[in-house]
Design an enzyme around this catalytic site. Structure first.
Site, PDB file in Angstrom:
ATOM      1  CB  SER A 141      -0.844  -0.094   1.207  1.00 45.13           C
ATOM      2  OG  SER A 141      -1.512   1.241   1.316  1.00 45.13           O
ATOM      3  CE1 TYR A 154      -3.854  -2.764   5.308  1.00 45.19           C
ATOM      4  CE2 TYR A 154      -3.232  -0.469   4.575  1.00 45.19           C
ATOM      5  CZ  TYR A 154      -3.534  -1.713   4.024  1.00 45.19           C
ATOM      6  OH  TYR A 154      -3.918  -1.885   2.935  1.00 45.19           O
TER       7      TYR A 154
END
Length: 246
Positions: A141, A154
């Site tokens: 990401s 995350y």
């Protein structure tokens, strides 16, 4: 041009969002596709139906990537059905948006089990089951470089995936196997839209140089390129696919 003719790809988390699009793009390029899903069989079956309706070959396989034995099953089914495995796409993952202070032991453990353990189990199995000249592509990401509050746990998992991928590139390079990372920016998926309010979504949209959120279909061509022979001199790299967000 069917760049992946006679190749077989496993896509974890392939039933929805980015994963579903990756399955269809790989199939359109000629690959046989193993569509992995954790619980949504209907969604996975729909992906298989779309692939087969377009003339491709695919099979849906239930597996929890947080379990090593389930990841082994994915490779077993791929080899039994299509004869070999050439491409692994580590896409399965869960999201979590809380401050570090507010993240519970259970929430952090779940992030690590699915996102990190799942990718690790896939890479470990690929090390011995992937054909020479194969491809490992892991989805990270762009948020890992944006230093956003509530994204810490995350992003920690994505940083771990990136380092595993770089090490794998060095370990398997002598076999012509490449290992790369695709790092999407904010993307219109159920996970992203369902876990953020409209204000935050709009703020993310405005951060992109191209003035919009990403779409799952923005990722497919990049993954197909990395899965093909065209990318043979690229390994151990993070490819941001984020419209200029980070």
């Amino acid at each position: 041009m069917r760049k992946l003719e006679n190749k077989t790809a496993i896509v974890t988390g392939g039933s929805r969002g980015i994963g579903a699009n990756l399955c269809e793009c790989l199939a359109a390029a000629g690959a046989n596709v193993v569509v992995n899903y954790a619980s949504n069989k209907n969604a996975a079956d729909e992906v298989v139906f779309r692939i087969e309706s377009a003339g491709g070959k695919a099979v849906a396989v239930q597996a929890d990537v947080a379990q090593s034995a389930d990841v082994t099953k994915l490779f077993d089914v791929a080899e039994e059905t299509f004869g070999k495995v050439d491409i692994l796409v580590n896409n399965a993952g869960v999201v979590h948006y809380k401050t570090i202070q507010d993240t519970t032991d259970e929430e952090f453990a779940r992030l690590m089990q699915v996102n990190v353990n799942g990718a690790f189990y896939g890479m470990r199995k690929a090390s011995v089951r992937l054909t020479d000249g194969g491809r490992v592509i892991s989805i990270s990401s762009s948020a890992a470089r944006m230093f956003l509050p509530t994204y810490g746990p995350y992003c920690a998992t994505k940083g771990a995936i990136e380092q595993l991928s770089r090490s794998l590139a060095k370990e398997l390079g002598h076999r012509g196997i490449t290992s790369n990372i695709v790092a999407p920016g904010p993307t219109e998926t159920e996970l992203f839209l369902g876990n953020n309010d409209e204000e935050k979504i709009d703020r993310m949209r405005k951060m992109a140089a191209l003035g919009r959120l990403g779409k799952p279909e923005d990722m497919g061509p990049v993954v197909v390129f990395l899965a093909s022979e065209d990318s043979g001199w690229i390994t151990g790299q993070v490819i941001p696919v984020n419209g200029g967000t980070a």
